[in-house]
Design a protein around this motif. Structure first.
Motif, PDB file in Angstrom:
ATOM      1  N   HIS A 110     -12.161 -10.883   7.980  1.00 50.51           N
ATOM      2  CA  HIS A 110     -11.016  -9.985   7.946  1.00 50.51           C
ATOM      3  C   HIS A 110     -10.296 -10.081   6.600  1.00 50.51           C
ATOM      4  O   HIS A 110      -9.907  -9.056   6.015  1.00 50.51           O
ATOM      5  N   ALA A 111     -10.110 -11.305   6.108  1.00 46.78           N
ATOM      6  CA  ALA A 111      -9.437 -11.491   4.820  1.00 46.78           C
ATOM      7  C   ALA A 111     -10.236 -10.848   3.695  1.00 46.78           C
ATOM      8  O   ALA A 111      -9.679 -10.195   2.805  1.00 46.78           O
ATOM      9  N   LEU A 112     -11.553 -11.002   3.720  1.00 51.85           N
ATOM     10  CA  LEU A 112     -12.398 -10.403   2.692  1.00 51.85           C
ATOM     11  C   LEU A 112     -12.345  -8.880   2.745  1.00 51.85           C
ATOM     12  O   LEU A 112     -12.361  -8.210   1.708  1.00 51.85           O
ATOM     13  N   SER A 113     -12.265  -8.324   3.945  1.00 48.84           N
ATOM     14  CA  SER A 113     -12.193  -6.867   4.057  1.00 48.84           C
ATOM     15  C   SER A 113     -10.880  -6.350   3.494  1.00 48.84           C
ATOM     16  O   SER A 113     -10.828  -5.237   2.936  1.00 48.84           O
ATOM     17  N   VAL A 114      -9.806  -7.122   3.603  1.00 49.74           N
ATOM     18  CA  VAL A 114      -8.517  -6.741   3.028  1.00 49.74           C
ATOM     19  C   VAL A 114      -8.620  -6.704   1.506  1.00 49.74           C
ATOM     20  O   VAL A 114      -8.115  -5.778   0.851  1.00 49.74           O
ATOM     21  N   VAL A 117     -10.302  -3.593   0.407  1.00 49.14           N
ATOM     22  CA  VAL A 117      -9.398  -2.436   0.419  1.00 49.14           C
ATOM     23  C   VAL A 117      -8.515  -2.443  -0.826  1.00 49.14           C
ATOM     24  O   VAL A 117      -8.303  -1.404  -1.462  1.00 49.14           O
ATOM     25  N   LEU A 118      -7.987  -3.622  -1.196  1.00 51.76           N
ATOM     26  CA  LEU A 118      -7.163  -3.714  -2.401  1.00 51.76           C
ATOM     27  C   LEU A 118      -7.926  -3.216  -3.620  1.00 51.76           C
ATOM     28  O   LEU A 118      -7.378  -2.481  -4.446  1.00 51.76           O
ATOM     29  N   ALA A 119      -9.184  -3.612  -3.742  1.00 53.86           N
ATOM     30  CA  ALA A 119      -9.977  -3.210  -4.900  1.00 53.86           C
ATOM     31  C   ALA A 119     -10.229  -1.711  -4.908  1.00 53.86           C
ATOM     32  O   ALA A 119     -10.254  -1.080  -5.974  1.00 53.86           O
ATOM     33  N   ARG A 120     -10.391  -1.097  -3.738  1.00 53.95           N
ATOM     34  CA  ARG A 120     -10.683   0.330  -3.662  1.00 53.95           C
ATOM     35  C   ARG A 120      -9.442   1.192  -3.810  1.00 53.95           C
ATOM     36  O   ARG A 120      -9.541   2.382  -4.136  1.00 53.95           O
ATOM     37  N   PHE A 136      -1.559 -10.172  -5.799  1.00 57.44           N
ATOM     38  CA  PHE A 136      -1.558  -8.738  -6.058  1.00 57.44           C
ATOM     39  C   PHE A 136      -2.632  -8.416  -7.085  1.00 57.44           C
ATOM     40  O   PHE A 136      -3.064  -9.286  -7.852  1.00 57.44           O
ATOM     41  N   LEU A 137      -3.059  -7.162  -7.095  1.00 57.23           N
ATOM     42  CA  LEU A 137      -4.062  -6.715  -8.054  1.00 57.23           C
ATOM     43  C   LEU A 137      -3.374  -6.363  -9.364  1.00 57.23           C
ATOM     44  O   LEU A 137      -2.422  -5.579  -9.387  1.00 57.23           O
ATOM     45  N   ALA A 138      -3.835  -6.967 -10.448  1.00 52.87           N
ATOM     46  CA  ALA A 138      -3.245  -6.680 -11.755  1.00 52.87           C
ATOM     47  C   ALA A 138      -3.430  -5.214 -12.107  1.00 52.87           C
ATOM     48  O   ALA A 138      -4.468  -4.614 -11.812  1.00 52.87           O
ATOM     49  N   THR A 139      -2.422  -4.630 -12.733  1.00 56.47           N
ATOM     50  CA  THR A 139      -2.523  -3.261 -13.204  1.00 56.47           C
ATOM     51  C   THR A 139      -3.628  -3.155 -14.248  1.00 56.47           C
ATOM     52  O   THR A 139      -3.743  -4.007 -15.131  1.00 56.47           O
ATOM     53  N   VAL A 202      -8.673  -7.426 -10.758  1.00 61.16           N
ATOM     54  CA  VAL A 202      -8.454  -8.874 -10.818  1.00 61.16           C
ATOM     55  C   VAL A 202      -7.239  -9.222  -9.963  1.00 61.16           C
ATOM     56  O   VAL A 202      -6.152  -8.671 -10.156  1.00 61.16           O
ATOM     57  N   LEU A 203      -7.434 -10.132  -9.029  1.00 56.62           N
ATOM     58  CA  LEU A 203      -6.357 -10.567  -8.140  1.00 56.62           C
ATOM     59  C   LEU A 203      -5.571 -11.688  -8.799  1.00 56.62           C
ATOM     60  O   LEU A 203      -6.135 -12.685  -9.239  1.00 56.62           O
ATOM     61  N   VAL A 204      -4.252 -11.512  -8.862  1.00 55.75           N
ATOM     62  CA  VAL A 204      -3.344 -12.515  -9.424  1.00 55.75           C
ATOM     63  C   VAL A 204      -2.634 -13.215  -8.274  1.00 55.75           C
ATOM     64  O   VAL A 204      -2.092 -12.553  -7.387  1.00 55.75           O
ATOM     65  N   THR A 205      -2.633 -14.542  -8.278  1.00 56.78           N
ATOM     66  CA  THR A 205      -1.971 -15.297  -7.212  1.00 56.78           C
ATOM     67  C   THR A 205      -0.933 -16.232  -7.808  1.00 56.78           C
ATOM     68  O   THR A 205      -1.219 -16.986  -8.748  1.00 56.78           O
ATOM     69  N   LEU A 206       0.283 -16.165  -7.253  1.00 55.22           N
ATOM     70  CA  LEU A 206       1.411 -17.004  -7.659  1.00 55.22           C
ATOM     71  C   LEU A 206       1.974 -17.717  -6.442  1.00 55.22           C
ATOM     72  O   LEU A 206       1.731 -17.305  -5.303  1.00 55.22           O
ATOM     73  N   PRO A 207       2.762 -18.768  -6.647  1.00 57.41           N
ATOM     74  CA  PRO A 207       3.464 -19.379  -5.516  1.00 57.41           C
ATOM     75  C   PRO A 207       4.390 -18.352  -4.855  1.00 57.41           C
ATOM     76  O   PRO A 207       4.967 -17.494  -5.543  1.00 57.41           O
TER      77      PRO A 207
END
Length: 222
Positions: A110-114, A117-120, A136-139, A202-207
């Motif tokens: 389920h997490a991978l499918s999310v 969707v973000l990438a698409r 979040f996905l970088a602009t 590219v997915l950006v992850t922060l605290p």
């Protein structure tokens, strides 16, 4: 976006999915959003939190009887099986920023499918929030934000991308990234402006403590 949005706002909207969430997950985003949308079984999290959603969207096969009865006027049954509930909801809300809670815990598929969707839907500003992190996905092109020294910043490509990453402890320039290639899962800010240039997803992850910063960084140019 298929048809007229079910929920529309000039402010941020929070989608709440049915995956396990932290006790403070909903309260942590409450001051950042204008309204909540239950995504199938995620409506049960809103019921437990005492929050009435603007809508409940999905195929509704995971919704409890209690939530179904309580939110009967908000139910929007989307029976199609070619899309996930997350995609059903995302494509039926209109907002400059969308937060997602209850989508990164639980089942890995389920997490991978999310993330798929973000990438698409890379043109949408969508942030996934969990107990400890916000992603979040970088602009495409250029994004910059200020972060204190030592702030953990992770980059994970969701497809092929050429990336320049500066303002961090381990910077790199014009480097090819891919899910099956180079990634930067545990970098950290050196203090000052962090810059990401990318031509791919590219997915950006922060605290999670940096949610406000992440929301500003995720906004797409009009």
């Amino acid at each position: 976006m298929p048809g007229k949005p079910i929920v529309s706002s000039n402010n941020a909207i929070c989608l709440v999915g049915g995956a396990p969430i932290a006790d403070d997950a909903i309260s942590a985003v409450f001051t950042f959003v204008n309204s909540f949308v239950g995504v199938d079984g995620g409506a049960d999290h809103l019921l437990a939190a005492g929050v009435t959603p603007a809508a409940v969207i999905g195929d509704l096969d995971s919704l409890s009887d209690a939530a179904r009865a309580t939110f009967a006027q908000q139910l929007n049954h989307i029976p199609e099986q070619s899309t996930t509930d997350f995609e059903k909801a995302l494509t039926r809300v209109s907002a400059p920023v969308v937060l997602g809670v209850g989508f990164t815990g639980g089942r890995l598929d389920h997490a991978l499918s999310v993330l798929n969707v973000l990438a698409r839907y890379a043109e949408r500003a969508v942030l996934l929030v969990d107990a400890h992190e916000v992603s979040f996905l970088a602009t495409l092109g250029h994004v910059a934000f200020t972060a204190a020294p030592g702030t953990r910043i992770s980059l994970m490509p969701l497809g092929q991308a050429t990336v320049t990453f500066s303002g961090v402890r381990w910077p790199f320039a014009q480097t090819r990234m891919a899910p099956d290639g180079f990634t930067s899962p545990s970098n950290e800010a050196s203090g000052g402006v962090v810059t990401i240039e990318t031509d791919g997803p590219v997915l950006v992850t922060l605290p999670r403590a940096h949610l406000a910063l992440a929301m500003k960084a995720a906004v797409r140019a009009k």
